[in-house]
Write an enzyme that holds these catalytic residues in place. Structure first.
Site, mmCIF file in Angstrom:
data_model
loop_
_atom_site.group_PDB
_atom_site.id
_atom_site.type_symbol
_atom_site.label_atom_id
_atom_site.label_comp_id
_atom_site.label_asym_id
_atom_site.label_seq_id
_atom_site.Cartn_x
_atom_site.Cartn_y
_atom_site.Cartn_z
ATOM 1 N N HIS A 1 0.824 -1.214 0.000
ATOM 2 C CA HIS A 1 0.000 0.000 0.000
ATOM 3 C C HIS A 1 0.859 1.266 0.000
ATOM 4 O O HIS A 1 0.713 2.121 0.875
ATOM 5 C CB HIS A 1 -0.922 0.016 1.221
ATOM 6 C CG HIS A 1 -1.834 -1.157 1.324
ATOM 7 N ND1 HIS A 1 -2.411 -1.565 2.519
ATOM 8 C CD2 HIS A 1 -2.290 -2.030 0.383
ATOM 9 C CE1 HIS A 1 -3.166 -2.616 2.306
ATOM 10 N NE2 HIS A 1 -3.104 -2.931 1.015
ATOM 11 N N PRO A 2 1.763 1.444 -0.958
ATOM 12 C CA PRO A 2 2.584 2.658 -0.974
ATOM 13 C C PRO A 2 1.741 3.876 -1.336
ATOM 14 O O PRO A 2 0.857 3.814 -2.195
ATOM 15 C CB PRO A 2 3.624 2.358 -2.060
ATOM 16 C CG PRO A 2 2.927 1.420 -2.997
ATOM 17 C CD PRO A 2 2.058 0.561 -2.113
#
Length: 565
Positions: A474-475
């Site tokens: 989940h960058p």
């Protein structure tokens, strides 16, 4: 080729056919007036491993579908380099992710507004979540019923472990949430996924497929965008390579980067837009000094708390050749059975301490004990919960390794650089053990496999986390939205100091939401499309937001049914 060296001319050029880019391609071409070019470095999504929900760990590790990025050695994770999978295929990461559908809570979007993203409060974004969604349970004030993105609960928690986990959460005092994407996120309940009739519902299926036959939308695959072409501080097109040839496409209106939290800042920097000193180090002419490009990068970490299961009801019993064959045949013929689910069918959201108004810890429950990427499984039977402390304060960066567009960017998240992030995980592990100790789990609970009974002290927990934590993929945040000097885009996703250039993807999030990022990234695409087209924004919602009673003083609302050991 025209007099200025452009091979083609369009109204809008979108770079990246992923979770946001596919949405934009559909919405911007919808009325037939705009000529739209969509550039994607990957190829088609017609692999069975993409379409079958339970097989998601396979494309997650395939060079054909994954960019194959890795971080630099992360000090907080004992120097490990962490794989950062990003989709290299139409649909982008929505074609290789775990399909979990989580919008986040109202507090997440209040944070965005506090960071200068006016117009992105929960009331503002809820109508766009609803517009995107086609929920199998139907529409209400929170859920959409006829949108392109299908959501459901997979196999409806047929395995008894899912409901046992929910009941254990209730027994531990956390309560039940009928819909964590509805009025209130906090509590335990069913988990939803982006699956339609047993098939992964990526943005390629939901948004691109209905638009592919439009004469005003052109999709070019296996096309690597190398830079944004500028005239002064105005974006006028892009340069891209395809099949060994270089092309230049003009955008009469706008260039929109939807290339991920890694590739969007990379493309800005390759185009001379970013921190001047860094660009000069790589011999890139500075078009616009924008110091925030690539900064504010952060991510969700997660760890797995695993237990032996005393009954033979877990997914581990299906991991042999015959079991996998049966799952595959049942799915191929009927699009049902275990193949039709991502196996995350129940979940929970809790607060790590009193004084927090909204949850900051997320649980994905899995009725099996196996690594998220499928790389390893527990022998025998087991179950696990994926524990994530989802509001990290640690921040990293994305930089260029070189001026070569084919080179991967350099990235560091600085995981666990802030003590508060460790504290949240320590608390989360303590609460997880409490939950698994409840009577609802008594018929199934064996010994703790991971981290194991020897991991008790803060030092032991910190060491286990550093050795075992993995990214939740989940960058976010590397082209942050806001109005201060470190913001990259304004609240309409326009790049500060530039004309006709926007960024529309998870990189613009000021802070990461409490949950998986596919749903909010799709929402960003929906809302940004209205900004780009100059449409009147959807009317803000007046739906109620649920908050725990006495949240200032209590970490959970109820009391455990029995004393916890």
């Amino acid at each position: 080729m025209d007099a200025n060296g452009f091979d083609q001319t369009y109204d809008y050029i979108i770079v990246g056919a992923g979770s946001a880019g596919a949405v934009l391609a559909n919405r911007l071409s919808e009325d037939g007036r705009n000529r739209v070019l969509l550039l994607e470095f990957g190829g088609r999504d017609n692999s069975i491993y993409i379409r079958m929900p339970t097989a998601f760990s396979i494309p997650l590790n395939m060079p054909r579908f994954d960019w194959g990025f890795h971080t630099e050695p992360e000090v907080g994770l004992h120097g490990r380099r962490i794989h950062q999978a990003r989709g290299k295929v139409i649909g982008g990461s929505s074609s290789i992710n775990g399909m979990v559908y989580v919008r986040g809570c109202a507090g997440d979007f209040a944070e965005w507004v506090e960071h200068g993203a006016s117009g992105w409060s929960y009331a503002d974004v809820l109508p766009y979540f609803r517009r995107a969604e086609g929920c199998v349970y139907g529409a209400d004030d929170y859920r959409g019923g006829d949108g392109p993105l299908s959501t459901c609960n997979g196999n409806n928690m047929q395995n008894p472990l899912y409901r046992a986990f929910i009941e254990a959460g209730k027994q531990a005092g956390y309560g039940y949430t009928e819909d964590y994407n509805g009025r209130r996120q906090e509590g335990f309940g069913r988990m939803d996924m982006t699956v339609r009739n047993g098939v992964r519902c990526s943005t390629a299926l939901a948004y691109l497929k209905p638009a592919r036959d439009r004469s005003n939308l052109e999709l070019k695959m296996h096309a690597l965008t190398t830079r944004v072409i500028t005239e002064g501080k105005k974006a006028v097109g892009v340069e891209y390579s395809q099949h060994g040839k270089t092309f230049r496409a003009r955008a009469n209106r706008e260039v929109i980067l939807s290339a991920s939290s890694f590739n969007s800042p990379k493309l800005l920097m390759l185009s001379g837009i970013g921190p001047a000193e860094h660009l000069q180090e790589h011999g890139i002419d500075v078009v616009h000094n924008l110091p925030g490009v690539g900064q504010n990068l952060h991510d969700h970490l997660e760890c797995w708390v695993q237990q032996e299961c005393t009954q033979k009801v877990t997914l581990n019993g299906w991991l042999g050749p015959l079991g996998k064959a049966w799952i595959g045949v049942n799915w191929l013929l009927f699009k049902r059975g275990l193949g039709a689910s991502n196996q995350f069918e129940s979940n929970g959201y809790i607060r790590s301490r009193a004084g927090l108004q909204y949850p900051d810890i997320q649980y994905h429950f899995l009725a099996g004990a196996i690594a998220y990427d499928g790389s390893s499984a527990v022998k025998g039977h087991g179950f696990q919960v994926h524990l994530g402390a989802n509001k990290p304060l640690s921040r990293g960066w994305v930089k260029l390794k070189s001026a070569d567009p084919a080179a991967a960017p350099e990235m560091v998240f600085n995981y666990f650089a802030r003590e508060e992030d460790k504290q949240a995980f320590r608390a989360g592990l303590h609460f997880t053990r409490e939950i698994f100790a409840q009577s609802a789990m008594d018929p199934y609970r064996g010994r703790e496999i991971s981290p194991g009974p020897d991991v008790q002290s803060n030092d032991e927990i910190d060491n286990w986390l550093a050795e075992t934590c993995e990214t939740a993929y989940h960058p976010a945040g590397s082209c942050r939205m806001g109005t201060d000097e470190m913001a990259v885009v304004d609240p309409e996703c326009r790049v500060h100091g530039m004309e006709n250039l926007r960024v529309v993807d998870s990189s613009i999030m000021p802070t990461v939401t409490n949950g998986n990022l596919n749903a909010p990234t799709i929402m960003i695409g929906e809302k940004a499309a209205d900004h780009i087209l100059g449409k009147t924004l959807l009317t803000p919602s007046n739906a109620d937001v649920g908050v725990a009673e006495d949240w200032e003083n209590r970490q959970r609302e109820g009391k455990p049914e029995r004393p916890l050991e």
